[in-house]
Design an enzyme around this catalytic site. Structure first.
Site, PDB file in Angstrom:
ATOM      1  N   SER A 121       5.212  -0.744  -5.958  1.00 14.78           N
ATOM      2  CA  SER A 121       3.561  -1.411  -6.677  1.00 14.78           C
ATOM      3  C   SER A 121       3.879  -1.022  -8.645  1.00 14.78           C
ATOM      4  O   SER A 121       3.924  -0.652  -8.715  1.00 14.78           O
ATOM      5  CB  SER A 121       2.788  -0.776  -5.585  1.00 14.78           C
ATOM      6  OG  SER A 121       1.890  -1.496  -6.014  1.00 14.78           O
ATOM      7  N   HIS A 291      -2.541  -5.369  -2.317  1.00 20.32           N
ATOM      8  CA  HIS A 291      -1.969  -5.551  -1.670  1.00 20.32           C
ATOM      9  C   HIS A 291      -2.337  -7.153  -0.532  1.00 20.32           C
ATOM     10  O   HIS A 291      -0.702  -6.917   0.396  1.00 20.32           O
ATOM     11  CB  HIS A 291      -0.560  -5.487  -0.936  1.00 20.32           C
ATOM     12  CG  HIS A 291      -0.153  -4.607  -2.143  1.00 20.32           C
ATOM     13  ND1 HIS A 291       0.595  -4.780  -3.391  1.00 20.32           N
ATOM     14  CD2 HIS A 291      -0.226  -3.072  -2.651  1.00 20.32           C
ATOM     15  CE1 HIS A 291       0.619  -4.427  -4.848  1.00 20.32           C
ATOM     16  NE2 HIS A 291       0.720  -2.874  -3.652  1.00 20.32           N
TER      17      HIS A 291
END
Length: 336
Positions: A121, A291
């Site tokens: 990420s 997410h």
């Protein structure tokens, strides 16, 4: 967004790292993997800054880019302020690059000597800085914006939660997710946020984390893991000897991370454990449901700023979180 990175992490001591690399002009399948949000802790980077001028200059560079004494917050806290996404993300970026630069200074390694760079990420931005696809100051600014957008995307009337379930598979969880989300959608009140839960990450069983004991000793933390500050354990000691990117469907059991509103995530977790779809759960230290569908407004907010950045060709391949394939400058705005 599902993260389909699959790789095998090996313990490699920093003192032997340079000898494992190819000579200039050659490249081996050795890679660096950077962490994402959740690794922040008060005191992160302070020992590095005190012992290594190059680390201190790195933190100063980020402070200047943000016009903010982020390093003071990193070194002294408080933790609740450091954990805010807008602070945690640039703090982890700064710490990762500071540690990278110390390693580069101690070993003489160069970005082009590694097979690839990657990150979880937020860590993908660290990988792009490491390969000189973007400057640290520019990355710090966009990561601060990213953190603000992600924090603001989730309604304040709900509580966020992210939980790792293991061992399990996305296919096994899908009926539970669908049922829970349909229940909340059917009972939703007009004008109020609808509770929901999504699959955020899929981590394969080949992900194994190791602490580099010899590297800890080389950096002055001693040979005992307990002496290593938590942030320094996880911020950069993810050195890969080999990357094995395996499609998720080929893995029988995985770790699946759920993300969403607290009530919806709790209902999915309880159902998964009760039905033996998963055996245990681990809560993640987060301040927003990353997410998940809740992050769509943040993606919209970042689209134009990312498009304005003049991306450079990386000195070494950077692996995308989304596709597990090499990502190119023209594709970065969409990939990020």
């Amino acid at each position: 967004m599902h993260h389909t990175l699959s790789f095998l992490m090996f313990r490699i001591c920093c003192s032997r790292l340079y000898s494992r690399l190819a000579t200039p002009g050659q490249r081996r399948l050795t890679a660096f993997c950077f962490p994402g949000q959740g690794t922040q802790t008060v005191g992160m980077g302070k020992d590095l800054a005190d012992a290594h001028p190059v680390a201190r200059r790195t933190f100063d560079e980020v402070d200047a880019a943000l016009n903010d004494k982020l390093s003071h917050l990193m070194f002294n806290g408080p933790l609740d302020k450091l954990t805010l996404t807008a602070n945690a993300q640039p703090a982890i970026l700064a710490h990762s690059i500071a540690l990278l630069r110390v390693i580069e200074e101690k070993t003489g390694i160069l970005p082009e000597q590694f097979g690839c760079y990657l990150g979880h990420s937020l860590g993908e931005y660290s990988a792009l800085v490491a390969t000189q696809a973007i400057s640290l100051s520019a990355a710090a600014s966009i990561v601060r914006l990213r953190g603000e957008a992600m924090q603001g995307a989730f309604p304040g009337t709900l509580r966020p939660r992210m939980v790792a379930l293991l061992p399990t598979t996305p296919a096994a969880l899908q009926p539970i997710l669908q049922s829970v989300n349909e229940q909340f959608a059917a009972s939703a009140t007009k004008g109020t946020p609808t509770e929901s839960c999504d699959i955020a990450n899929v981590n394969t069983p080949k992900q194994v984390w190791f602490v580099l004991l010899e590297a800890a000793e080389a950096f002055g933390f001693g040979a005992r893991v307990s002496k290593i500050p938590p942030a320094d354990r996880f911020a950069f000691f993810f050195v890969l000897r080999r990357c094995a990117f395996v499609p998720t469907h080929s893995q029988p059991k995985q770790q699946v991370v759920l993300s969403g509103s607290e009530t919806a995530v709790a209902r999915v977790v309880d159902a998964a454990l009760f039905s033996k779809v998963a055996r245990r759960s681990v809560d993640l230290n987060i301040s927003a449901p990353f997410h998940s569908r809740w992050m769509a407004p943040a993606a919209d907010a970042l689209r134009q700023p990312l498009g304005r950045i003049k991306w450079r060709d990386p000195m070494s391949p950077v692996i995308s979180n989304v596709t597990a394939a090499e990502v190119w400058p023209k594709d970065l705005p969409a990939a990020l």
